[in-house]
Write a protein that holds these residues in place. Structure first.
Motif, PDB file in Angstrom:
ATOM      1  N   LYS A   1      15.118  63.282  66.918  1.00 36.53           N
ATOM      2  CA  LYS A   1      15.590  63.178  65.536  1.00 36.53           C
ATOM      3  C   LYS A   1      14.511  62.567  64.652  1.00 36.53           C
ATOM      4  O   LYS A   1      13.746  61.699  65.076  1.00 36.53           O
ATOM      5  CB  LYS A   1      16.851  62.317  65.484  1.00 36.53           C
ATOM      6  CG  LYS A   1      18.104  63.055  65.950  1.00 36.53           C
ATOM      7  CD  LYS A   1      18.641  63.957  64.856  1.00 36.53           C
ATOM      8  CE  LYS A   1      19.980  64.557  65.248  1.00 36.53           C
ATOM      9  NZ  LYS A   1      20.505  65.435  64.209  1.00 36.53           N
ATOM     10  N   VAL A   2      14.489  62.992  63.416  1.00 30.42           N
ATOM     11  CA  VAL A   2      13.560  62.448  62.425  1.00 30.42           C
ATOM     12  C   VAL A   2      14.048  61.054  62.030  1.00 30.42           C
ATOM     13  O   VAL A   2      15.237  60.857  61.771  1.00 30.42           O
ATOM     14  CB  VAL A   2      13.512  63.383  61.196  1.00 30.42           C
ATOM     15  CG1 VAL A   2      12.673  62.785  60.086  1.00 30.42           C
ATOM     16  CG2 VAL A   2      12.965  64.750  61.602  1.00 30.42           C
ATOM     17  N   ARG A   3      13.144  60.101  61.989  1.00 27.98           N
ATOM     18  CA  ARG A   3      13.552  58.735  61.675  1.00 27.98           C
ATOM     19  C   ARG A   3      13.936  58.599  60.200  1.00 27.98           C
ATOM     20  O   ARG A   3      13.700  59.489  59.402  1.00 27.98           O
ATOM     21  CB  ARG A   3      12.464  57.732  62.067  1.00 27.98           C
ATOM     22  CG  ARG A   3      11.150  57.892  61.339  1.00 27.98           C
ATOM     23  CD  ARG A   3      10.115  56.900  61.864  1.00 27.98           C
ATOM     24  NE  ARG A   3       8.875  56.982  61.104  1.00 27.98           N
ATOM     25  CZ  ARG A   3       7.882  57.819  61.361  1.00 27.98           C
ATOM     26  NH1 ARG A   3       7.990  58.662  62.385  1.00 27.98           N
ATOM     27  NH2 ARG A   3       6.790  57.834  60.616  1.00 27.98           N
ATOM     28  N   ARG A   4      14.524  57.460  59.872  1.00 24.12           N
ATOM     29  CA  ARG A   4      15.038  57.213  58.524  1.00 24.12           C
ATOM     30  C   ARG A   4      14.140  56.206  57.799  1.00 24.12           C
ATOM     31  O   ARG A   4      13.369  55.479  58.420  1.00 24.12           O
ATOM     32  CB  ARG A   4      16.458  56.648  58.591  1.00 24.12           C
ATOM     33  CG  ARG A   4      17.394  57.390  59.509  1.00 24.12           C
ATOM     34  CD  ARG A   4      17.955  58.650  58.925  1.00 24.12           C
ATOM     35  NE  ARG A   4      18.799  58.383  57.779  1.00 24.12           N
ATOM     36  CZ  ARG A   4      19.156  59.323  56.898  1.00 24.12           C
ATOM     37  NH1 ARG A   4      18.721  60.561  57.036  1.00 24.12           N
ATOM     38  NH2 ARG A   4      19.937  59.028  55.883  1.00 24.12           N
ATOM     39  N   MET A   5      14.256  56.167  56.478  1.00 28.91           N
ATOM     40  CA  MET A   5      13.490  55.209  55.680  1.00 28.91           C
ATOM     41  C   MET A   5      14.306  54.810  54.454  1.00 28.91           C
ATOM     42  O   MET A   5      15.211  55.521  54.038  1.00 28.91           O
ATOM     43  CB  MET A   5      12.166  55.829  55.222  1.00 28.91           C
ATOM     44  CG  MET A   5      12.326  56.988  54.247  1.00 28.91           C
ATOM     45  SD  MET A   5      10.763  57.703  53.671  1.00 28.91           S
ATOM     46  CE  MET A   5      10.221  56.474  52.479  1.00 28.91           C
ATOM     47  N   LYS A   6      13.984  53.658  53.921  1.00 27.45           N
ATOM     48  CA  LYS A   6      14.547  53.238  52.643  1.00 27.45           C
ATOM     49  C   LYS A   6      13.648  53.781  51.538  1.00 27.45           C
ATOM     50  O   LYS A   6      12.437  53.571  51.559  1.00 27.45           O
ATOM     51  CB  LYS A   6      14.605  51.712  52.559  1.00 27.45           C
ATOM     52  CG  LYS A   6      15.701  51.070  53.409  1.00 27.45           C
ATOM     53  CD  LYS A   6      17.063  51.243  52.756  1.00 27.45           C
ATOM     54  CE  LYS A   6      18.122  50.295  53.312  1.00 27.45           C
ATOM     55  NZ  LYS A   6      18.368  50.438  54.727  1.00 27.45           N
TER      56      LYS A   6
ATOM     57  N   VAL B   1      12.703  60.473  56.792  1.00 23.39           N
ATOM     58  CA  VAL B   1      11.325  60.133  56.434  1.00 23.39           C
ATOM     59  C   VAL B   1      10.524  61.363  55.980  1.00 23.39           C
ATOM     60  O   VAL B   1       9.461  61.240  55.389  1.00 23.39           O
ATOM     61  CB  VAL B   1      10.640  59.405  57.609  1.00 23.39           C
ATOM     62  CG1 VAL B   1      10.220  60.363  58.701  1.00 23.39           C
ATOM     63  CG2 VAL B   1       9.471  58.569  57.140  1.00 23.39           C
ATOM     64  N   GLN B   2      11.070  62.530  56.243  1.00 23.28           N
ATOM     65  CA  GLN B   2      10.507  63.778  55.716  1.00 23.28           C
ATOM     66  C   GLN B   2      11.656  64.591  55.147  1.00 23.28           C
ATOM     67  O   GLN B   2      12.722  64.663  55.743  1.00 23.28           O
ATOM     68  CB  GLN B   2       9.803  64.553  56.827  1.00 23.28           C
ATOM     69  CG  GLN B   2       9.058  65.800  56.372  1.00 23.28           C
ATOM     70  CD  GLN B   2       8.120  66.301  57.470  1.00 23.28           C
ATOM     71  OE1 GLN B   2       7.124  65.673  57.800  1.00 23.28           O
ATOM     72  NE2 GLN B   2       8.448  67.436  58.045  1.00 23.28           N
ATOM     73  N   GLY B   3      11.447  65.169  53.970  1.00 26.71           N
ATOM     74  CA  GLY B   3      12.492  65.964  53.347  1.00 26.71           C
ATOM     75  C   GLY B   3      12.183  67.448  53.428  1.00 26.71           C
ATOM     76  O   GLY B   3      11.220  67.875  54.066  1.00 26.71           O
ATOM     77  N   LEU B   4      13.013  68.221  52.744  1.00 29.34           N
ATOM     78  CA  LEU B   4      12.835  69.678  52.692  1.00 29.34           C
ATOM     79  C   LEU B   4      12.883  70.129  51.241  1.00 29.34           C
ATOM     80  O   LEU B   4      13.917  70.001  50.572  1.00 29.34           O
ATOM     81  CB  LEU B   4      13.934  70.383  53.494  1.00 29.34           C
ATOM     82  CG  LEU B   4      13.930  71.920  53.449  1.00 29.34           C
ATOM     83  CD1 LEU B   4      12.633  72.483  54.032  1.00 29.34           C
ATOM     84  CD2 LEU B   4      15.144  72.481  54.192  1.00 29.34           C
ATOM     85  N   GLY B   5      11.757  70.638  50.764  1.00 35.93           N
ATOM     86  CA  GLY B   5      11.714  71.228  49.428  1.00 35.93           C
ATOM     87  C   GLY B   5      12.284  72.633  49.494  1.00 35.93           C
ATOM     88  O   GLY B   5      11.829  73.460  50.286  1.00 35.93           O
ATOM     89  N   CYS B   6      13.279  72.917  48.662  1.00 40.57           N
ATOM     90  CA  CYS B   6      14.023  74.181  48.783  1.00 40.57           C
ATOM     91  C   CYS B   6      13.623  75.235  47.747  1.00 40.57           C
ATOM     92  O   CYS B   6      14.142  76.350  47.782  1.00 40.57           O
ATOM     93  CB  CYS B   6      15.521  73.900  48.676  1.00 40.57           C
ATOM     94  SG  CYS B   6      16.143  72.836  50.004  1.00 40.57           S
ATOM     95  N   MET B   7      12.716  74.917  46.843  1.00 39.14           N
ATOM     96  CA  MET B   7      12.360  75.816  45.753  1.00 39.14           C
ATOM     97  C   MET B   7      11.994  77.224  46.217  1.00 39.14           C
ATOM     98  O   MET B   7      12.498  78.224  45.709  1.00 39.14           O
ATOM     99  CB  MET B   7      11.199  75.231  44.950  1.00 39.14           C
ATOM    100  CG  MET B   7      10.754  76.092  43.780  1.00 39.14           C
ATOM    101  SD  MET B   7       9.245  75.504  42.991  1.00 39.14           S
ATOM    102  CE  MET B   7       7.982  76.159  44.094  1.00 39.14           C
ATOM    103  N   GLY B   8      11.093  77.313  47.199  1.00 39.81           N
ATOM    104  CA  GLY B   8      10.556  78.606  47.627  1.00 39.81           C
ATOM    105  C   GLY B   8      11.582  79.539  48.229  1.00 39.81           C
ATOM    106  O   GLY B   8      11.327  80.738  48.372  1.00 39.81           O
TER     107      GLY B   8
ATOM    108  N   ASP C   1      20.360  69.526  61.276  1.00 37.27           N
ATOM    109  CA  ASP C   1      20.579  69.242  62.699  1.00 37.27           C
ATOM    110  C   ASP C   1      19.358  68.579  63.341  1.00 37.27           C
ATOM    111  O   ASP C   1      19.481  67.825  64.312  1.00 37.27           O
ATOM    112  CB  ASP C   1      20.906  70.537  63.458  1.00 37.27           C
ATOM    113  CG  ASP C   1      22.348  70.994  63.247  1.00 37.27           C
ATOM    114  OD1 ASP C   1      23.197  70.142  62.890  1.00 37.27           O
ATOM    115  OD2 ASP C   1      22.613  72.198  63.418  1.00 37.27           O
ATOM    116  N   SER C   2      18.173  68.869  62.791  1.00 41.54           N
ATOM    117  CA  SER C   2      16.927  68.287  63.313  1.00 41.54           C
ATOM    118  C   SER C   2      16.648  66.902  62.728  1.00 41.54           C
ATOM    119  O   SER C   2      15.672  66.257  63.116  1.00 41.54           O
ATOM    120  CB  SER C   2      15.747  69.210  62.991  1.00 41.54           C
ATOM    121  OG  SER C   2      15.942  70.486  63.545  1.00 41.54           O
ATOM    122  N   GLY C   3      17.476  66.469  61.780  1.00 41.77           N
ATOM    123  CA  GLY C   3      17.292  65.147  61.178  1.00 41.77           C
ATOM    124  C   GLY C   3      16.619  65.157  59.828  1.00 41.77           C
ATOM    125  O   GLY C   3      16.416  64.098  59.229  1.00 41.77           O
ATOM    126  N   VAL C   4      16.237  66.343  59.328  1.00 40.81           N
ATOM    127  CA  VAL C   4      15.665  66.437  57.977  1.00 40.81           C
ATOM    128  C   VAL C   4      16.840  66.606  57.021  1.00 40.81           C
ATOM    129  O   VAL C   4      17.350  67.714  56.809  1.00 40.81           O
ATOM    130  CB  VAL C   4      14.677  67.627  57.864  1.00 40.81           C
ATOM    131  CG1 VAL C   4      14.178  67.783  56.433  1.00 40.81           C
ATOM    132  CG2 VAL C   4      13.499  67.417  58.808  1.00 40.81           C
TER     133      VAL C   4
END
Length: 339
Positions: A3-8, A18-25, A48-51
């Motif tokens: 899983k992708v870790r979390r951040m404040k 800690v990593q996002g997903l840009g959906c524009m494209g 599901d992968s944590g993003v």
């Protein structure tokens, strides 16, 4: 896959992946819209992968990207994500982009985004571009009301100058500033990043892969479709690509040495900028999403960082980020508030 870790993000308690997903494209600007069912499957795979930090805007489409996300988040998915959208950009009747920060427009945009996304509250609401005709205090005043009404949780700015950030933050805490930051866009490091850190504002890095150039290099430019707006951007003009390919080649050499792809190396470099930085690479392919998550496992030593920063110094890239007409932080000053 781990899983992708979390951040404040920022100082108000907002927690994201800690990593996002840009959906524009998925819907606009980088060629024709992609098949809806494929993009919904991709979004679900990301979650599901944590993003879980998803980024959209009312101007993507326009509107169609928010509608897509609204569909993707039906059936219990909404509670698993941190959703960011934006307002402020609109297309005039002549087809040119316009920026508006009037309070009535802020509210109108928020209500419309809530409807398209089919949600009750937006987690992070950005002013996408700064309206240089309206004091930022006026725009922020309306955003503050939307927070108080429970329509948005946190406020962000995108492409804002250091002085705009300071003035806006004095009206209501800014949680995040979204800016272009990558190995080939580093001018924010001088003034904007330090200002965000001084004020405890999170940093969201868009186009961390140089709009794909740090993933694919010059070969990508040859495959642009007629609808791809990157063709308009000076960095992708043939005379500049010939120069900029050197950066891609050098990054690729270092990546081979580190046992990763050039995209993973470039993304890892952004992650290594600090624990207050969240890059939001966009993609329309599951394998690229998985590869981007893999960047979190790439460890860079101080000497790796130094080598990358030497080859990608702030003046190494040829061509501006945008053509004139696309407002950026360099021209985001707003009038003083008069009483």
């Amino acid at each position: 896959m781990s899983k992708v870790r979390r951040m404040k993000l920022g100082s108000q308690g907002f927690e994201v992946s800690v990593q996002g997903l840009g959906c524009m494209g998925m819907s606009a600007y980088y060629g024709p819209p992609k098949p809806e069912e494929d993009m919904i499957a991709l979004i679900h795979h990301a979650i599901d992968s944590g993003v879980t930090f998803l980024d959209t805007s009312d101007v993507y489409g326009p509107h169609t990207n928010e509608v897509l996300l609204g569909k993707a988040l039906k059936g219990g998915w909404r509670d698993k994500v941190e959703l960011a959208t934006k307002f402020g950009g609109k297309w005039s009747t002549g087809g040119k982009p316009e920026i508006c920060g009037d309070p009535a427009y802020v509210r109108e945009c928020c209500e419309a985004s809530l409807k398209r996304l089919d949600i009750d509250c937006i987690d992070l609401y950005y002013q996408h571009r700064i309206d240089t005709k309206v004091p930022t205090e006026i725009t922020m005043g309306e955003l503050k009301k939307l927070v108080e009404e429970g329509k948005i949780k946190y406020i962000g700015l995108s492409e804002a100058s250091a002085s705009t950030i300071r003035r806006a933050h004095a009206v209501h805490p800014i949680t995040a500033v979204q800016l272009e930051w990558s190995l080939w866009s580093r001018d924010v490091e001088e003034d904007i990043v330090p200002t965000c850190r001084e004020l405890g504002i999170g940093i969201v890095a868009y186009s961390p892969l140089g709009r794909g150039f740090l993933s694919y290099g010059p070969a990508m430019v040859e495959k642009f479709t007629p609808q791809d707006f990157r063709k308009m951007l000076p960095r992708f003009w043939p005379e500049n690509v010939a120069h900029n390919k050197t950066i891609f080649e050098r990054v690729s050499e270092i990546a081979a040495r580190k046992g990763c792809t050039s995209a993973q190396l470039a993304l890892s470099w952004v992650h290594h900028q600090g624990d207050d930085v969240c890059p939001i690479p966009g993609t329309t392919k599951t394998e690229n999403l998985d590869q981007n998550i893999g960047a979190l496992s790439v460890k860079l030593l101080p000497e790796d960082m130094a080598e990358l920063e030497t080859l990608a110094s702030a003046d190494a890239v040829k061509g501006e980020r945008y053509t004139s007409g696309f407002l950026t932080w360099k021209d985001s000053e707003t009038p003083a508030l008069s009483f």
